[in-house]
Design an enzyme around this catalytic site. Structure first.
Site, mmCIF file in Angstrom:
data_model
loop_
_atom_site.group_PDB
_atom_site.id
_atom_site.type_symbol
_atom_site.label_atom_id
_atom_site.label_comp_id
_atom_site.label_asym_id
_atom_site.label_seq_id
_atom_site.Cartn_x
_atom_site.Cartn_y
_atom_site.Cartn_z
ATOM 1 N N ASP A 9 0.743 -8.147 2.908
ATOM 2 C CA ASP A 9 1.570 -9.096 2.098
ATOM 3 C C ASP A 9 1.143 -8.937 0.581
ATOM 4 O OD1 ASP A 9 3.107 -10.933 1.478
ATOM 5 O OD2 ASP A 9 2.064 -12.733 2.491
ATOM 6 N N ASP A 105 8.342 -7.834 0.909
ATOM 7 C CA ASP A 105 7.062 -7.853 0.379
ATOM 8 C C ASP A 105 5.836 -7.838 1.370
ATOM 9 O OD1 ASP A 105 7.551 -10.245 1.444
ATOM 10 O OD2 ASP A 105 6.901 -11.855 -0.146
ATOM 11 N N GLU A 106 6.270 -7.438 2.812
ATOM 12 C CA GLU A 106 5.253 -7.311 3.841
ATOM 13 C C GLU A 106 5.601 -6.130 4.852
ATOM 14 O OE1 GLU A 106 4.617 -10.597 6.400
ATOM 15 O OE2 GLU A 106 6.459 -11.452 5.545
#
Length: 421
Positions: A9, A105-106
């Site tokens: 993350d 974002d992950e």
């Protein structure tokens, strides 16, 4: 062999990118989202801002009241963020080809067996973090465990820049002290049912029988919570699973009734969505219009296209036709947005047949699920003739994309004079 799942993350991704590119903003509270004095919400914020209790989806007015005067407010630049995300995901493929991005974002990675090549799980996690740092100059929090649930919770344990490994034999000790709300599916509606019984932690939930949980939460959800409380969850990482949709919307500082302003705002949204779609290699077949009036009355209308597209002209025309068909008149508009979804696979986008061409010249084949809802007002779903997306138009899209990639969003755009609201 025990599965080894890694969840990565990126820490405060949008805000971290802004601080990376603007060293003078480092160490200051920074908010990415709506502008102060307007309406809208926080998209994300730096850890400096989070210390004041600001979080994603908080109304911007509330955030401004909490934050000090030196706070930096930045409007999102999604194309920049998408490019950095692509770079990160590409770099992580060097660690494991079994990677599943789950948002910008992950991502989850299956790193089972890499111990023989890299070392213990801690070494694998450090390798992932190093790849991110070397590629985009940002920090990431990493969690490693025997399944997706444990890996995700582990990555959340020590943010920012954390690394937490949960071996299979310590899963229960890791889970038991956590608040029961970490279990997926226990939200605002269902968690109170358990709290009313005096339950607060995962260990408390684990003490309930399967039958008791099923009576409380229903058979399906009760079974899921029973399994999660024991650390049992999905351990597959699906390569190629991608984002389900791309959308862009804006909340106006003041309610809007001017059709020209709404038209140019939709044109801007279409350009943004189309750019992100082309940049990600997507073509969609469902266009969605979202509109919100005073009092938060919100409507969505969808249109299914005959052919997949990532062309901003087609998106704009379709969304504008949906808006006109809605027959909402001059009602004040608070928010308007456009989305693209239902991706097509393996299709050549070079020459794209038009939605309104061929035998359908007299009107579009409006097969969207909500078209009947629109027609209850008496509107028709037909539209004027449209020119197909030609090879010249495709090359123009590519040229505009290249200019934008080099010089940033807003330097060039199609049509109209109005830029982003």
């Amino acid at each position: 062999m025990t599965r080894l799942i890694l969840h990565l993350d990126l820490d405060a991704f949008f805000a971290a990118l802004e601080q990376r590119d603007h060293p003078e903003w480092r160490g200051l509270p920074l908010v990415v989202g709506a502008a102060p004095g307007g309406r809208g919400v926080v998209a994300t914020c730096s850890y400096e801002a989070r210390r004041y209790g600001v979080h994603s989806a908080m109304p911007i007015g509330e955030a401004v009241r909490r934050l000090p005067p030196e706070t930096v407010y930045v409007r999102p630049q999604m194309a920049r963020y998408a490019e950095a995300s692509r770079q990160v995901m590409t770099a992580l493929e060097r660690l494991s080809p079994v990677i599943e991005p789950v948002s910008v974002d992950e991502a989850f990675l299956d790193v089972t067996g890499l111990e023989r090549l890299i070392g213990p799980p801690e070494a694998i996690g450090r390798q992932a973090k190093m790849l991110v740092q070397e590629t985009v100059g940002l920090t990431a929090s990493v969690g490693i465990g025997p399944n997706r649930l444990i890996a995700k919770l582990a990555s959340e344990r020590d943010k920012p820049d954390g690394l937490t490994v949960v071996p299979s034999e310590t899963v229960q000790a890791f889970l038991d002290p956590l608040p029961l709300t970490v279990l997926r599916g226990l939200g605002r509606r269902t968690a109170p049912k358990l709290r009313a019984l005096g339950l607060e932690t995962v260990a408390d939930v684990r003490a309930l029988s399967l039958e008791h949980l099923r009576r409380l939460l229903g058979a399906h959800q009760g079974t899921r919570i029973y399994q999660q409380a024991r650390g049992l969850a999905e351990d597959r990482v699906e390569v190629g699973r991608s984002r389900q949709s791309i959308s862009k919307e804006t909340t106006f500082p003041e309610d809007v009734t001017d059709p020209a302003l709404l038209r140019e705002t939709l044109r801007w949204a279409a350009q943004e969505v189309a750019y992100l779609a082309r940049h990600g290699g997507y073509q969609g077949t469902v266009v969605t219009l979202k509109i919100r009036f005073r009092g938060f009355e919100t409507h969505t209308r969808t249109q299914t296209l005959r052919m997949p597209t990532a062309d901003d002209r087609t998106l704009f025309r379709t969304a504008w036709a949906l808006l006109e068909a809605g027959r909402w008149g001059a009602r004040p508009v608070r928010l308007i947005g456009l989305g693209l979804s239902a991706w097509a696979q393996g299709l050549d986008a070079a020459v794209q047949p038009d939605l309104f061409s061929g035998a359908n010249r007299s009107g579009a084949d409006w097969s969207g699920a909500n078209c009947s809802d629109v027609n209850r007002s008496g509107a028709t779903c037909s539209d004027a003739n449209r020119a197909p997306v030609t090879p010249t138009e495709t090359r123009l899209n590519e040229t505009l994309d290249a200019i934008r990639a080099r010089f940033g969003p807003g330097v060039i755009q199609r049509g109209g004079q109005r830029r982003r609201p």
